[in-house]
Design a protein around this motif. Structure first.
Motif, PDB file in Angstrom:
ATOM      1  N   ASN A  71     -32.012 -18.645   1.830  1.00 25.82           N
ATOM      2  CA  ASN A  71     -30.909 -18.338   2.732  1.00 25.82           C
ATOM      3  C   ASN A  71     -30.802 -16.840   3.000  1.00 25.82           C
ATOM      4  OD1 ASN A  71     -30.104 -20.986   3.094  1.00 25.82           O
ATOM      5  ND2 ASN A  71     -28.642 -20.945   1.406  1.00 25.82           N
ATOM      6  N   LYS A  72     -31.034 -16.048   1.984  1.00 24.92           N
ATOM      7  CA  LYS A  72     -30.973 -14.599   2.156  1.00 24.92           C
ATOM      8  C   LYS A  72     -32.091 -14.104   3.077  1.00 24.92           C
ATOM      9  CE  LYS A  72     -28.584 -13.386  -2.129  1.00 24.92           C
ATOM     10  NZ  LYS A  72     -28.654 -12.673  -3.434  1.00 24.92           N
ATOM     11  N   LEU A  73     -33.252 -14.725   2.959  1.00 25.70           N
ATOM     12  CA  LEU A  73     -34.373 -14.354   3.827  1.00 25.70           C
ATOM     13  C   LEU A  73     -34.060 -14.695   5.284  1.00 25.70           C
ATOM     14  CD1 LEU A  73     -37.458 -15.485   1.685  1.00 25.70           C
ATOM     15  CD2 LEU A  73     -36.809 -13.139   2.270  1.00 25.70           C
ATOM     16  N   ILE A  74     -33.457 -15.877   5.492  1.00 26.87           N
ATOM     17  CA  ILE A  74     -33.090 -16.300   6.842  1.00 26.87           C
ATOM     18  C   ILE A  74     -32.018 -15.371   7.418  1.00 26.87           C
ATOM     19  CG2 ILE A  74     -32.009 -18.136   8.188  1.00 26.87           C
ATOM     20  CD1 ILE A  74     -33.333 -20.127   6.232  1.00 26.87           C
ATOM     21  N   GLU A  75     -31.014 -15.054   6.606  1.00 22.89           N
ATOM     22  CA  GLU A  75     -29.948 -14.157   7.049  1.00 22.89           C
ATOM     23  C   GLU A  75     -30.515 -12.795   7.439  1.00 22.89           C
ATOM     24  OE1 GLU A  75     -27.122 -13.985   3.924  1.00 22.89           O
ATOM     25  OE2 GLU A  75     -26.424 -16.047   4.203  1.00 22.89           O
ATOM     26  N   LYS A  76     -31.500 -12.312   6.661  1.00 27.92           N
ATOM     27  CA  LYS A  76     -32.109 -11.022   6.968  1.00 27.92           C
ATOM     28  C   LYS A  76     -32.866 -11.072   8.293  1.00 27.92           C
ATOM     29  CE  LYS A  76     -35.017  -7.332   5.131  1.00 27.92           C
ATOM     30  NZ  LYS A  76     -35.605  -7.072   6.461  1.00 27.92           N
ATOM     31  N   GLN A  77     -33.510 -12.197   8.575  1.00 28.20           N
ATOM     32  CA  GLN A  77     -34.243 -12.325   9.830  1.00 28.20           C
ATOM     33  C   GLN A  77     -33.302 -12.212  11.028  1.00 28.20           C
ATOM     34  OE1 GLN A  77     -36.237 -16.105   9.111  1.00 28.20           O
ATOM     35  NE2 GLN A  77     -38.207 -15.068   8.914  1.00 28.20           N
ATOM     36  N   PHE A  78     -32.176 -12.906  10.956  1.00 27.95           N
ATOM     37  CA  PHE A  78     -31.206 -12.829  12.054  1.00 27.95           C
ATOM     38  C   PHE A  78     -30.571 -11.445  12.134  1.00 27.95           C
ATOM     39  CE2 PHE A  78     -31.033 -17.555  11.505  1.00 27.95           C
ATOM     40  CZ  PHE A  78     -31.591 -17.839  12.737  1.00 27.95           C
ATOM     41  N   SER A  79     -30.341 -10.842  10.988  1.00 29.54           N
ATOM     42  CA  SER A  79     -29.789  -9.498  10.963  1.00 29.54           C
ATOM     43  C   SER A  79     -30.756  -8.510  11.612  1.00 29.54           C
ATOM     44  CB  SER A  79     -29.499  -9.081   9.515  1.00 29.54           C
ATOM     45  OG  SER A  79     -29.015  -7.756   9.463  1.00 29.54           O
ATOM     46  N   ASP A  80     -32.038  -8.692  11.347  1.00 25.66           N
ATOM     47  CA  ASP A  80     -33.055  -7.805  11.937  1.00 25.66           C
ATOM     48  C   ASP A  80     -33.128  -7.984  13.451  1.00 25.66           C
ATOM     49  OD1 ASP A  80     -33.678  -6.781   9.469  1.00 25.66           O
ATOM     50  OD2 ASP A  80     -35.471  -8.026   9.176  1.00 25.66           O
ATOM     51  N   ILE A  81     -32.998  -9.242  13.920  1.00 21.86           N
ATOM     52  CA  ILE A  81     -33.000  -9.503  15.362  1.00 21.86           C
ATOM     53  C   ILE A  81     -31.806  -8.805  16.014  1.00 21.86           C
ATOM     54  CG2 ILE A  81     -32.698 -11.283  17.135  1.00 21.86           C
ATOM     55  CD1 ILE A  81     -34.217 -13.207  15.266  1.00 21.86           C
ATOM     56  N   ALA A  82     -30.643  -8.948  15.393  1.00 21.80           N
ATOM     57  CA  ALA A  82     -29.433  -8.322  15.930  1.00 21.80           C
ATOM     58  C   ALA A  82     -29.566  -6.801  15.939  1.00 21.80           C
ATOM     59  CB  ALA A  82     -28.216  -8.739  15.102  1.00 21.80           C
ATOM     60  N   LYS A  83     -30.125  -6.233  14.887  1.00 25.18           N
ATOM     61  CA  LYS A  83     -30.305  -4.779  14.820  1.00 25.18           C
ATOM     62  C   LYS A  83     -31.213  -4.287  15.936  1.00 25.18           C
ATOM     63  CE  LYS A  83     -29.562  -4.127   9.850  1.00 25.18           C
ATOM     64  NZ  LYS A  83     -30.217  -3.817   8.538  1.00 25.18           N
TER      65      LYS A  83
END
Length: 207
Positions: free
Chosen positions: A7-19
C-alpha cells in the motif's frame, strides 16, 4: 504478502504522479491549453451554438476533440489570486440564488484554507473526466465536459462552473489546462485529483 508495504508503494506512485503534475503547472509542453477571456463567450442561442464549434475558441478545442480514449485531469486557472477571488465571488452569488431563480447547479464551496498571504491561489476549479467519444455529436467527453463548465448545456441539474451564466461579457482571462493520461485505470483518477487538489487548493469544489 506484506500489504502495508504494498500500500505504501502504491501511495508513493500516486504521490509521484501528483508531484510531477504540480511541478509542471507552468510547463506549456506538459498539457493541452485553452486560453480565453470571458467576453469571448458566444451567445448559445438556446443551446444551438457551442464554443467548440463557433466563435474564437474553435481552433483551441480541436486538439481536445481527438482525446477519444484517454482519461483527463483539468483545471481552470486565472492570472492572479485577486482575479480568482473576484470570479469565485460571482460564482458564490450565483449559487446562493439557485433556489430563488432556478439557477443551474454549480460546484460546492471548497473547504481549503490559505496557509499564508503569499500563497498562490489562482486555480478556480479542478476536475477529472473519463475518456470517451459521442459519435452522434462528434464530441469527446472532455470537450463535452468543458462545454458544461462554460455553461453551454441546458440541463440545470448537471453540475459545472456555468461561466456563461455570470461571467459572460465580463473581463476575466482564464486558462484551462488539460492533462491526458495514457493507459490509466479510471479508478485511479480521483486519487490523483485529490492529491493535486491538496496543493492547488481550488477555490471552488470539494475534494
Amino acid at each position: 504478502m506484506n500489504l502495508e508495504k504494498e500500500n505504501k508503494l502504491i501511495e508513493k506512485q500516486f504521490s509521484d504522479i501528483a508531484k510531477t503534475i504540480i511541478q509542471n503547472k507552468s510547463n506549456n509542453s506538459f498539457y493541452h491549453k485553452l486560453t480565453f477571456n470571458t467576453n469571448q463567450l458566444i451567445d448559445h442561442k438556446n443551446y444551438t451554438d457551442y464554443p467548440n464549434s463557433k466563435g474564437d475558441l474553435v481552433d483551441q478545442f480541436k486538439p481536445l476533440n481527438i482525446i477519444k480514449e484517454n482519461h483527463c485531469l483539468y483545471w481552470f486557472e486565472l492570472n492572479s489570486n485577486e482575479e480568482t477571488i473576484k470570479i469565485n465571488e460571482l460564482l458564490n452569488n450565483y449559487r446562493l440564488k439557485k433556489d430563488q431563480l432556478g439557477n443551474k447547479t454549480v460546484p460546492a464551496k471548497n473547504t481549503y484554507k490559505s496557509s499564508s498571504k503569499e500563497e498562490i491561489r489562482n486555480v478556480l476549479y479542478l476536475g477529472v473526466r473519463q475518456g470517451g467519444y459521442v459519435k452522434s455529436k462528434k464530441l469527446t467527453n472532455i470537450v463535452g465536459r468543458l462545454n458544461q463548465h462554460l455553461g453551454y448545456y441546458k440541463v440545470k441539474s448537471t453540475q459545472g462552473l456555468q461561466l456563461y451564466e455570470y461571467a459572460k461579457g465580463k473581463d476575466f482571462d482564464i486558462t484551462i489546462k488539460v492533462i491526458e493520461f495514457e493507459g490509466l485505470n479510471p479508478k485511479y483518477l480521483n486519487i490523483i485529483e485529490n492529491e493535486v487538489a491538496k496543493v492547488f487548493k481550488p477555490l471552488s469544489g470539494r475534494h
